[in-house]
Design an enzyme around this catalytic site. Structure first.
Site, mmCIF file in Angstrom:
data_model
loop_
_atom_site.group_PDB
_atom_site.id
_atom_site.type_symbol
_atom_site.label_atom_id
_atom_site.label_comp_id
_atom_site.label_asym_id
_atom_site.label_seq_id
_atom_site.Cartn_x
_atom_site.Cartn_y
_atom_site.Cartn_z
ATOM 1 N N HIS A 196 -6.445 -24.454 -0.732
ATOM 2 C CA HIS A 196 -5.818 -25.481 -1.570
ATOM 3 C C HIS A 196 -4.739 -26.198 -0.771
ATOM 4 C CE1 HIS A 196 -3.137 -21.975 -1.981
ATOM 5 N NE2 HIS A 196 -2.178 -22.875 -2.082
ATOM 6 N N HIS B 109 -0.971 -29.835 4.547
ATOM 7 C CA HIS B 109 -1.759 -28.948 5.421
ATOM 8 C C HIS B 109 -2.545 -27.962 4.563
ATOM 9 C CE1 HIS B 109 1.798 -26.549 4.509
ATOM 10 N NE2 HIS B 109 1.056 -25.480 4.757
#
Length: 188
Positions: free
Chosen positions: A44, A130
């Site tokens: 995620h 990220h």
């Protein structure tokens, strides 16, 4: 005593074959290092870690996020390269980079505003999109690790259409964290 749950707001990422291949390649390259690899089921992009949340804060947060996301449109993000975060020159996190789409960069401060309005402290760190793939305990050879990751090509691994944002509960377990969706917000 009030019961708290750990929460965060994120975009769920279902990796394609290119991302899975990259992950396998990284695991092979760093097989002698102590890295806790993230299960691809748990991939995620965290938009905001909220932390310990009371039931009252949770209800208010859900209401505020529903209002915020109700008029937001779908947008695209791209996974494109690898990187790491380090602390005291020790690598700590290995990740896949994400492009900073305008929609994403606009959305993050709006989410922050809603979280702070619910009584949470403001985020101290700048948002750096990220996808964490590994949490590093130690590496055999720091210079080797840095040069391998620094020299990996920046290529487009996956384009993702973001159709929903999810408020998750994070449950810390011996086997690693478990993420349970609390509320899913659909984008237009």
């Amino acid at each position: 005593m009030r019961e708290h749950i750990r929460t965060f707001i994120a975009i769920k990422i279902d990796p394609n074959n290119e991302v899975i291949k990259l992950l396998q390649h990284l695991k092979k390259l760093f097989k002698n290092d102590r890295i806790n690899w993230v299960d691809s089921e748990n991939f995620h992009l965290t938009l905001r870690f909220v932390g310990n949340t009371t039931r009252e804060q949770l209800y208010e947060l859900v209401d505020r996020l529903e209002d915020l996301f109700s008029d937001k449109s779908k947008f695209e993000i791209t996974l494109n390269g690898t990187g790491y975060f380090k602390s005291k020159n020790q690598p700590r996190v290995l990740f896949i980079k994400l492009n900073e789409s305008d929609e994403l960069l606009q959305l993050v401060p709006e989410i922050e505003e809603q979280v702070v309005a619910c009584g949470f402290d403001g985020e101290q760190k700048a948002f750096r999109p990220h996808l964490t793939v590994g949490r590093i305990k130690s590496v055999e050879n720091r210079n080797r690790f840095f040069s391998i990751v620094d020299e990996m090509p920046t290529v487009e691994y996956q384009k993702i259409e973001v159709k929903e944002i999810i408020l998750f509960q994070s449950i810390l377990k011996q086997t690693g964290p478990e993420y349970r969706p609390i509320k899913t917000f659909q984008l237009k």
